[in-house]
Design a protein around this motif. Structure first.
Motif, short mmCIF file in Angstrom:
data_model
loop_
_atom_site.label_atom_id
_atom_site.label_comp_id
_atom_site.label_asym_id
_atom_site.label_seq_id
_atom_site.Cartn_x
_atom_site.Cartn_y
_atom_site.Cartn_z
N ILE A 208 42.79 128.28 -22.24
CA ILE A 208 43.23 127.75 -20.94
C ILE A 208 42.44 128.39 -19.81
O ILE A 208 41.93 127.72 -18.91
CB ILE A 208 44.74 128.00 -20.74
CG1 ILE A 208 45.55 127.29 -21.81
CG2 ILE A 208 45.18 127.52 -19.37
CD1 ILE A 208 47.02 127.59 -21.75
N ALA A 209 42.32 129.73 -19.89
CA ALA A 209 41.64 130.45 -18.80
C ALA A 209 40.19 130.01 -18.70
O ALA A 209 39.66 129.83 -17.60
CB ALA A 209 41.74 131.95 -19.04
N MET A 210 39.54 129.84 -19.85
CA MET A 210 38.13 129.48 -19.84
C MET A 210 37.94 128.09 -19.24
O MET A 210 36.94 127.81 -18.58
CB MET A 210 37.63 129.49 -21.29
CG MET A 210 36.15 129.70 -21.43
SD MET A 210 35.71 129.51 -23.16
CE MET A 210 35.69 131.19 -23.66
N ALA A 211 38.91 127.21 -19.45
CA ALA A 211 38.78 125.85 -18.93
C ALA A 211 39.10 125.78 -17.45
O ALA A 211 38.41 125.08 -16.70
CB ALA A 211 39.70 124.91 -19.71
N LEU A 212 40.13 126.50 -17.01
CA LEU A 212 40.62 126.30 -15.64
C LEU A 212 40.08 127.33 -14.64
O LEU A 212 39.82 126.99 -13.49
CB LEU A 212 42.15 126.32 -15.61
CG LEU A 212 42.83 125.18 -16.38
CD1 LEU A 212 44.33 125.29 -16.27
CD2 LEU A 212 42.37 123.83 -15.86
N CYS A 213 39.96 128.58 -15.08
CA CYS A 213 39.59 129.62 -14.11
C CYS A 213 38.24 129.36 -13.41
O CYS A 213 38.15 129.55 -12.21
CB CYS A 213 39.59 131.00 -14.77
SG CYS A 213 41.25 131.61 -15.02
N ASN B 161 44.16 129.72 4.83
CA ASN B 161 44.82 128.54 4.30
C ASN B 161 44.29 128.19 2.92
O ASN B 161 45.06 128.02 1.97
CB ASN B 161 44.55 127.34 5.20
CG ASN B 161 45.39 127.38 6.44
OD1 ASN B 161 46.42 128.03 6.45
ND2 ASN B 161 44.95 126.71 7.48
N LYS B 162 42.97 128.08 2.83
CA LYS B 162 42.38 127.61 1.57
C LYS B 162 42.58 128.63 0.47
O LYS B 162 42.92 128.28 -0.66
CB LYS B 162 40.90 127.30 1.78
CG LYS B 162 40.71 126.03 2.57
CD LYS B 162 39.26 125.67 2.69
CE LYS B 162 39.10 124.42 3.54
NZ LYS B 162 37.72 124.31 4.02
N ALA B 163 42.37 129.92 0.82
CA ALA B 163 42.52 130.95 -0.21
C ALA B 163 43.95 130.98 -0.74
O ALA B 163 44.16 131.02 -1.96
CB ALA B 163 42.14 132.32 0.36
N SER B 164 44.94 130.88 0.16
CA SER B 164 46.31 130.94 -0.37
C SER B 164 46.65 129.67 -1.14
O SER B 164 47.41 129.72 -2.09
CB SER B 164 47.37 131.23 0.69
OG SER B 164 46.89 131.14 1.96
N ALA B 165 46.06 128.54 -0.75
CA ALA B 165 46.32 127.31 -1.51
C ALA B 165 45.78 127.45 -2.94
O ALA B 165 46.45 127.06 -3.90
CB ALA B 165 45.69 126.12 -0.82
N ILE B 166 44.58 128.03 -3.07
CA ILE B 166 44.01 128.20 -4.42
C ILE B 166 44.89 129.15 -5.23
O ILE B 166 45.21 128.90 -6.39
CB ILE B 166 42.56 128.73 -4.32
CG1 ILE B 166 41.67 127.68 -3.68
CG2 ILE B 166 42.03 129.11 -5.70
CD1 ILE B 166 40.29 128.19 -3.33
N LEU B 167 45.29 130.26 -4.58
CA LEU B 167 46.15 131.22 -5.30
C LEU B 167 47.45 130.56 -5.72
O LEU B 167 47.94 130.78 -6.84
CB LEU B 167 46.42 132.43 -4.40
CG LEU B 167 47.25 133.52 -5.06
CD1 LEU B 167 46.48 134.15 -6.19
CD2 LEU B 167 47.68 134.57 -4.06
N VAL B 173 50.03 127.16 -12.46
CA VAL B 173 49.71 127.06 -13.88
C VAL B 173 50.37 128.22 -14.62
O VAL B 173 50.82 128.09 -15.76
CB VAL B 173 48.18 127.08 -14.08
CG1 VAL B 173 47.83 127.06 -15.55
CG2 VAL B 173 47.54 125.90 -13.38
N ASN B 174 50.44 129.36 -13.93
CA ASN B 174 50.91 130.57 -14.60
C ASN B 174 52.42 130.70 -14.68
O ASN B 174 52.91 131.35 -15.59
CB ASN B 174 50.34 131.80 -13.90
CG ASN B 174 49.07 132.24 -14.54
OD1 ASN B 174 49.09 132.86 -15.58
ND2 ASN B 174 47.96 131.84 -13.96
N VAL B 175 53.13 130.12 -13.72
CA VAL B 175 54.59 130.34 -13.69
C VAL B 175 55.27 129.94 -15.01
O VAL B 175 56.01 130.74 -15.58
CB VAL B 175 55.23 129.64 -12.47
CG1 VAL B 175 56.72 129.51 -12.63
CG2 VAL B 175 54.93 130.44 -11.21
N PRO B 176 54.99 128.75 -15.58
CA PRO B 176 55.64 128.43 -16.87
C PRO B 176 55.21 129.39 -17.98
O PRO B 176 56.05 129.78 -18.81
CB PRO B 176 55.15 127.01 -17.18
CG PRO B 176 54.55 126.50 -15.94
CD PRO B 176 54.16 127.65 -15.11
N ILE B 177 53.94 129.79 -17.96
CA ILE B 177 53.46 130.71 -19.00
C ILE B 177 54.18 132.04 -18.88
O ILE B 177 54.64 132.62 -19.87
CB ILE B 177 51.93 130.90 -18.89
CG1 ILE B 177 51.21 129.58 -19.12
CG2 ILE B 177 51.45 131.96 -19.86
CD1 ILE B 177 49.72 129.66 -19.00
#
Lengths: 225, 254
Positions: A208-213, B161-167, B173-177
């Motif tokens: 996942i990381a390799m694809a999205l990061c 704005n843009k940096a926090s949007a990317i974060l 993506v990470n929250v469910p993981i």
């Protein structure tokens, strides 16, 4: 076409490896950090082998995580300062490929050596011999994920002067799943259970990381220019 | 031509001035509904709902704890979606919503953790237990704090704005993981000795006020989001002529 796609990858991989080879003392720093901080644990907790062995899976993984985090900050900063990052951004290649090359180089220079040196710390912490192979494998896979996630943070904090602590704050919560499954791999091996499952999950994280990061890193790097 | 017309409304929706003027008349309504729901839910839950068979009256903190946790999590997604909309369509208003959502979300996560700790003492005998849900909530708080800290680190609004949007998107993506990992980690380390009284097994007399509280919290969240965003709009657009006129009007009235 394929030359354009892969050219960025191999060129940047080669360049970063060469740069790392030319400054070998920088290369040794995370490894020395890993060893020194691991020495603090017996001094701070207790030197009894039983207690150290119980702590070892978690401690070794936390140390590796910190060592990787420590070195990720400089992934883009020297390129940013000397302007070569600008060149990378305006090149006609797909930006994700050079990024993939750079992150792979970081893993080869930091993560893989950490994984290979970890049995030494395992022995010092009297970790059972059966756990050595899973430890090396989990660190090898897991540090690659850490490099990818850390690179996102490094790219986001690149334009900031004092990004160091901020980078750690941003990236640490995202590291937690890797830490959980990394130390679980070692722990399962110590307990005599099957450890391939958690190792496979680390592999899935890496996929996942390799694809999205690289996409997130590319978007973040464009902010700095 | 048709496409053009479609985009006009979209961009008008994204205009801070339009938002500021439009929400003016929503505020009293939203405020009244939120106040009624929250007061009803609180009085009903704290005074009239039957005490829990095992936990006695201490369970009543659920009427704050559960709605706050709900919105803390939902707020993260709202924040990330607002950031994504801002990144894709370059809408300033969306970034302002994102910033407001981050502040409110962090506060709600803290409330959820705090009420959880207060509840934990009589129920589990400890303020802090490394339970899966508590740990995930703590990590969520760290994610929110990261957003806030990153925002303040930039001096330039545009990059912030843009940096926090990317974060925010990376976090989404990470929250469910993170949730799944922490769940798995918890079952590995401690067998489920601790069980919360889960919502479906609740008695209807206890559940109804909770539902009212959740609705009330949603309205309150919307109200807070709009108020924060309006303040943000005024600050960012303070050089715009319509804001100056607004200020002149206010000062003239005094």
């Amino acid at each position: 076409m394929s030359a354009v796609l892969s050219g960025g990858f191999s060129a940047y991989l080669y360049r970063d490896l060469l740069l790392a080879y030319r400054c070998r003392s920088d290369l040794a720093r995370p490894l020395i950090f890993f060893l020194v901080v691991s020495t603090l644990v017996p001094l701070g907790v207790a030197p009894e082998p039983a207690r150290l062995a119980a702590l070892a899976p978690g401690i070794i993984w936390i140390m590796a995580l910190l060592a990787s985090l420590l070195s990720i900050e400089s992934l883009f900063s020297s390129d940013f300062q000397d302007g070569s990052l600008e060149q990378m951004l305006i090149a006609p290649n797909l930006l994700a490929m050079p990024i993939l090359g750079k992150v792979t180089a970081h893993w080869l220079v930091i993560g893989l050596p950490l994984a290979l040196i970890s049995p030494l710390i395992g022995i010092m912490f009297s970790l059972p011999a059966v756990a050595m192979v899973p430890m090396v494998l989990s660190l090898a896979l897991g540090t690659a994920v850490l490099s990818f996630i850390g690179a996102v943070g490094a790219a986001l904090t690149l334009p900031l002067r004092k990004g160091g602590v901020l980078l750690a704050l941003l990236v640490m919560p995202l590291y937690m799943p890797v830490l959980i499954f990394g130390s679980a791999t070692i722990q399962s091996a110590v307990d005599g259970l099957a450890w391939s499952g958690s190792l496979a999950i680390l592999g899935a994280f890496l996929a996942i990381a390799m694809a999205l990061c690289p996409l997130a890193i590319a978007a973040a790097l464009r902010l700095s220019s | 031509m048709k496409l053009n017309r479609q985009w006009t409304w979209f961009h008008r929706l994204g205009s801070p001035r339009w938002f500021y003027q439009k929400t003016q008349c929503w505020l009293p309504w939203l405020g009244a509904i939120a106040a009624i729901l929250l007061v009803t839910g609180l009085v009903w839950g704290l005074a009239f709902a039957p005490p829990d068979a095992r936990q006695g009256n201490s369970f009543r903190i659920i009427y704050l704890h559960v709605p706050a946790s709900f919105l803390a999590l939902a707020g993260y997604y709202l924040m990330a979606i607002a950031g994504a909309v801002g990144l894709i369509w370059r809408i300033k208003l969306s970034f302002m919503l994102m910033k407001s959502a981050a502040t409110i979300g962090a506060a709600l996560t803290f409330i959820a953790l705090f009420t959880g700790a207060v509840w934990g003492k009589p129920t589990w005998g400890a303020y802090w237990v490394w339970d899966a849900r508590i740990t995930s909530m703590l990590i969520l708080l760290f994610l929110y704090l990261g957003m806030l800290v990153l925002r303040h680190a930039f001096t330039n609004h545009e990059s912030a704005n843009k940096a926090s949007a990317i974060l925010g998107l990376v976090g989404t993506v990470n929250v469910p993981i993170i949730y799944k990992s922490v769940d798995w980690w918890q079952t590995l380390h401690q067998p489920a000795t601790i069980k919360l009284t889960s919502a479906p097994s609740m008695h209807p007399d206890m559940f109804a006020p909770l539902l009212v509280m959740i609705l009330g919290f949603y309205c309150f969240y919307a109200l807070a989001l709009i108020l924060f965003t309006r303040a943000e709009i005024l600050e960012r657009e303070r050089r715009a002529s319509w804001v100056r006129e607004l200020v002149a009007e206010k000062q003239g009235g005094l």
